[in-house]
Scaffold this motif. Sequence first.
Motif, PDB file in Angstrom:
ATOM      1  N   LEU A   6       0.821  -1.201   0.000  1.00 14.34           N
ATOM      2  CA  LEU A   6       0.000   0.000   0.000  1.00 14.34           C
ATOM      3  C   LEU A   6       0.863   1.263   0.000  1.00 14.34           C
ATOM      4  CD1 LEU A   6      -2.660  -1.172   2.613  1.00 14.34           C
ATOM      5  CD2 LEU A   6      -3.096  -0.744   0.189  1.00 14.34           C
ATOM      6  N   THR A   7       1.928   1.260   0.796  1.00 13.35           N
ATOM      7  CA  THR A   7       2.800   2.428   0.868  1.00 13.35           C
ATOM      8  C   THR A   7       3.532   2.634  -0.448  1.00 13.35           C
ATOM      9  OG1 THR A   7       3.088   2.121   3.250  1.00 13.35           O
ATOM     10  CG2 THR A   7       4.735   3.462   2.102  1.00 13.35           C
ATOM     11  N   LYS A   8       4.056   1.549  -1.018  1.00 20.24           N
ATOM     12  CA  LYS A   8       4.762   1.644  -2.302  1.00 20.24           C
ATOM     13  C   LYS A   8       3.851   2.219  -3.375  1.00 20.24           C
ATOM     14  CE  LYS A   8       7.307  -1.272  -5.623  1.00 20.24           C
ATOM     15  NZ  LYS A   8       6.432  -1.048  -6.801  1.00 20.24           N
ATOM     16  N   THR A   9       2.614   1.748  -3.414  1.00 24.20           N
ATOM     17  CA  THR A   9       1.652   2.235  -4.414  1.00 24.20           C
ATOM     18  C   THR A   9       1.334   3.709  -4.200  1.00 24.20           C
ATOM     19  OG1 THR A   9       0.665   0.027  -4.550  1.00 24.20           O
ATOM     20  CG2 THR A   9      -0.632   1.878  -5.373  1.00 24.20           C
ATOM     21  N   ALA A  10       1.114   4.100  -2.947  1.00 26.71           N
ATOM     22  CA  ALA A  10       0.746   5.484  -2.648  1.00 26.71           C
ATOM     23  C   ALA A  10       1.888   6.450  -2.935  1.00 26.71           C
ATOM     24  CB  ALA A  10       0.312   5.592  -1.189  1.00 26.71           C
ATOM     25  N   VAL A  11       3.100   6.069  -2.558  1.00 20.89           N
ATOM     26  CA  VAL A  11       4.254   6.943  -2.776  1.00 20.89           C
ATOM     27  C   VAL A  11       4.509   7.127  -4.271  1.00 20.89           C
ATOM     28  CG1 VAL A  11       6.758   7.107  -2.497  1.00 20.89           C
ATOM     29  CG2 VAL A  11       5.325   6.461  -0.553  1.00 20.89           C
ATOM     30  N   GLU A  12       4.353   6.055  -5.035  1.00 23.64           N
ATOM     31  CA  GLU A  12       4.530   6.177  -6.487  1.00 23.64           C
ATOM     32  C   GLU A  12       3.441   7.058  -7.096  1.00 23.64           C
ATOM     33  OE1 GLU A  12       4.562   2.180  -7.889  1.00 23.64           O
ATOM     34  OE2 GLU A  12       6.661   1.818  -7.339  1.00 23.64           O
ATOM     35  N   ALA A  13       2.251   7.035  -6.500  1.00 24.79           N
ATOM     36  CA  ALA A  13       1.158   7.853  -7.021  1.00 24.79           C
ATOM     37  C   ALA A  13       1.431   9.342  -6.860  1.00 24.79           C
ATOM     38  CB  ALA A  13      -0.145   7.479  -6.318  1.00 24.79           C
ATOM     39  N   VAL A  14       2.227   9.706  -5.852  1.00 21.71           N
ATOM     40  CA  VAL A  14       2.564  11.119  -5.653  1.00 21.71           C
ATOM     41  C   VAL A  14       3.244  11.691  -6.897  1.00 21.71           C
ATOM     42  CG1 VAL A  14       3.891  12.746  -4.250  1.00 21.71           C
ATOM     43  CG2 VAL A  14       2.725  10.827  -3.150  1.00 21.71           C
ATOM     44  N   GLU A  15       4.009  10.857  -7.593  1.00 22.36           N
ATOM     45  CA  GLU A  15       4.696  11.314  -8.812  1.00 22.36           C
ATOM     46  C   GLU A  15       3.703  11.796  -9.872  1.00 22.36           C
ATOM     47  OE1 GLU A  15       7.918  11.425  -9.348  1.00 22.36           O
ATOM     48  OE2 GLU A  15       8.843  10.135  -7.817  1.00 22.36           O
ATOM     49  N   HIS A  16       2.508  11.238  -9.867  1.00 21.61           N
ATOM     50  CA  HIS A  16       1.520  11.566 -10.900  1.00 21.61           C
ATOM     51  C   HIS A  16       0.699  12.810 -10.555  1.00 21.61           C
ATOM     52  CE1 HIS A  16       2.251   7.773 -13.034  1.00 21.61           C
ATOM     53  NE2 HIS A  16       2.280   7.194 -11.845  1.00 21.61           N
ATOM     54  N   VAL A  17       0.718  13.229  -9.297  1.00 19.28           N
ATOM     55  CA  VAL A  17      -0.107  14.386  -8.910  1.00 19.28           C
ATOM     56  C   VAL A  17       0.736  15.613  -8.548  1.00 19.28           C
ATOM     57  CG1 VAL A  17      -2.032  12.968  -8.142  1.00 19.28           C
ATOM     58  CG2 VAL A  17      -0.249  13.577  -6.508  1.00 19.28           C
ATOM     59  N   PHE A  18       2.008  15.407  -8.274  1.00 15.43           N
ATOM     60  CA  PHE A  18       2.860  16.526  -7.860  1.00 15.43           C
ATOM     61  C   PHE A  18       3.217  17.401  -9.046  1.00 15.43           C
ATOM     62  CE2 PHE A  18       7.066  18.400  -7.252  1.00 15.43           C
ATOM     63  CZ  PHE A  18       6.889  19.075  -6.058  1.00 15.43           C
ATOM     64  N   GLN A  19       3.106  18.699  -8.833  1.00  8.57           N
ATOM     65  CA  GLN A  19       3.543  19.689  -9.817  1.00  8.57           C
ATOM     66  C   GLN A  19       4.463  20.680  -9.121  1.00  8.57           C
ATOM     67  OE1 GLN A  19       3.093  20.003 -13.088  1.00  8.57           O
ATOM     68  NE2 GLN A  19       1.792  18.184 -13.293  1.00  8.57           N
ATOM     69  N   PRO A  20       5.671  20.892  -9.633  1.00  8.11           N
ATOM     70  CA  PRO A  20       6.577  21.851  -8.988  1.00  8.11           C
ATOM     71  C   PRO A  20       6.055  23.274  -9.100  1.00  8.11           C
ATOM     72  CG  PRO A  20       7.486  21.097 -11.090  1.00  8.11           C
ATOM     73  CD  PRO A  20       6.270  20.269 -10.828  1.00  8.11           C
ATOM     74  N   GLY A  21       6.518  24.104  -8.180  1.00  8.57           N
ATOM     75  CA  GLY A  21       6.147  25.515  -8.215  1.00  8.57           C
ATOM     76  C   GLY A  21       4.994  25.888  -7.303  1.00  8.57           C
ATOM     77  N   PHE A  22       4.446  24.919  -6.601  1.00  6.74           N
ATOM     78  CA  PHE A  22       3.347  25.194  -5.674  1.00  6.74           C
ATOM     79  C   PHE A  22       3.782  24.926  -4.237  1.00  6.74           C
ATOM     80  CE2 PHE A  22       1.209  24.133  -9.671  1.00  6.74           C
ATOM     81  CZ  PHE A  22       0.305  25.187  -9.783  1.00  6.74           C
ATOM     82  N   LYS A  23       3.077  25.564  -3.304  1.00  4.05           N
ATOM     83  CA  LYS A  23       3.315  25.336  -1.879  1.00  4.05           C
ATOM     84  C   LYS A  23       2.151  24.517  -1.333  1.00  4.05           C
ATOM     85  CE  LYS A  23       5.897  29.654  -1.190  1.00  4.05           C
ATOM     86  NZ  LYS A  23       5.971  30.944  -0.442  1.00  4.05           N
ATOM     87  N   TYR A  24       2.444  23.251  -1.062  1.00  4.42           N
ATOM     88  CA  TYR A  24       1.387  22.316  -0.672  1.00  4.42           C
ATOM     89  C   TYR A  24       1.140  22.368   0.837  1.00  4.42           C
ATOM     90  CZ  TYR A  24       1.953  20.511  -5.387  1.00  4.42           C
ATOM     91  OH  TYR A  24       2.002  20.392  -6.755  1.00  4.42           O
ATOM     92  N   SER A  25      -0.161  22.242   1.198  1.00  4.16           N
ATOM     93  CA  SER A  25      -0.537  22.340   2.609  1.00  4.16           C
ATOM     94  C   SER A  25      -1.142  21.061   3.163  1.00  4.16           C
ATOM     95  CB  SER A  25      -1.549  23.472   2.812  1.00  4.16           C
ATOM     96  OG  SER A  25      -2.771  23.173   2.146  1.00  4.16           O
ATOM     97  N   LYS A  26      -1.526  20.125   2.272  1.00  2.00           N
ATOM     98  CA  LYS A  26      -2.257  18.961   2.769  1.00  2.00           C
ATOM     99  C   LYS A  26      -2.114  17.784   1.812  1.00  2.00           C
ATOM    100  CE  LYS A  26      -6.908  17.695   4.424  1.00  2.00           C
ATOM    101  NZ  LYS A  26      -8.298  18.184   4.586  1.00  2.00           N
TER     102      LYS A  26
END
Length: 426
Positions: free
Chosen positions: A325-345
């Motif tokens: 589950l952790t491996k899948t979730a961490v890899e999914a971050v690659e698909h939603v992360f966009q540089p240049g933003f300040k993430y809060s949650k």
Amino acid sequence: MVTDPKPVFALIDCNSFYASCERVFRPDLAKVPIVVLSNNDGCVIARSYDAKPFIKMGAPYFQIKQCLQQHGIRAFSSNYALYGDMSERVMSLIEAQVPAVEVYSIDEAFADMTGITDVTEVSRQLRARILQCTGIPVGVGIAATKTLAKLANHTAKRLQEQTGGVVNLCPDISRDWALRNTPVSDVWGIGRRMSAHLEGMGITKAMHLAKADPWMLRKKFSVVIEKTARELAGTPCLELDQPDPPKQEICCSRMFGKRLSDIAPIKEAVATYMMRASQKLREQKSYCRKVRVSIRTGMFNPDEAKYAKGVVVTLPYPTDDVRLLTKTAVEAVEHVFQPGFKYSKAEVMLLDLRQPGEFSDDLFALNQPAEASKVMAVLDQINNRWGRGTLRAASVPSHPDWGMRRDLMSQSYTTRLDQLWKVSCH
């Protein structure tokens, strides 16, 4: 002919629960007003009785610091591990003393007292035992319906010195007194808007609502208000709820202690949240087939660029294995992360949950290896015995700098060995 005994309900409610938990291990705070703050020490979510005249619920912490200091009020960050453990101890004591229990919230439970001879004395003994074994003071309200039990509990707290924390409204004279002296706005289930409508009809006291025509209330408002009126009149309409079925989805979501611009700490946060979500999954003995991961920026600062995105990933097989589950979730971050933003949650959600054997796959579909189930059982045994996070995935940091701000948090006296209560003799 033998007739069934009339139903008797009791509501056992912890007094100022969060504040009481803080006081159990800090006797020096016995007479000190206390407030408890939300995540990231944002706003007030709980107040002790003696703090209520000075601090409003939901007040932002940064705005009331001077007021707290002026009135000698202590503020604490939310210590959910402590509160959850103390709640389990209280509920276990209740369950051991009564025939049936409905845990209504973290600090209150309905109990079935039907058939108990001296229900008031039994309630006083239960109250004394909870105080002796946990240090948590409770109020007990007894009545023929759940709504009246709520009213009895409210009366027990309001007149604690006169009642000793236990009120029995089964006798008609006691019930009528409480109904006459309780505003309709204090009745369980009557919100601010509804109380305004009722008061406009001349229904200002609980007694007025108990004597109102229930069919008229149903036609004008809803069946819920009709049942409330009937319950106040002594007719049971609500039974003890059965234990909740397994959840169909599990979510773990937290605000970061600071804005994050890099992907690495966001992955750490997602791994941390998945650790907690997978624990809940195994506690209800379910397997998960899909995972949703989402991240977002702050949405209220006009000076910050806004962005939010989530992705759903299907797992290779139904699982409760935190490693997959952790491996899948961490890899999914690659698909939603966009540089240049300040993430809060960040948020992780486990979807398509079922019990083992309920997934109808084809004959050759993959299944979770037996070895993985054994590893998860050992993981949970260690963490249950030695404290949450004792054994965890390598991607989960012990003290992340992005974690929630909890500058005022007390120790986890009951769930961590390194924070046990220390008693010194002089």
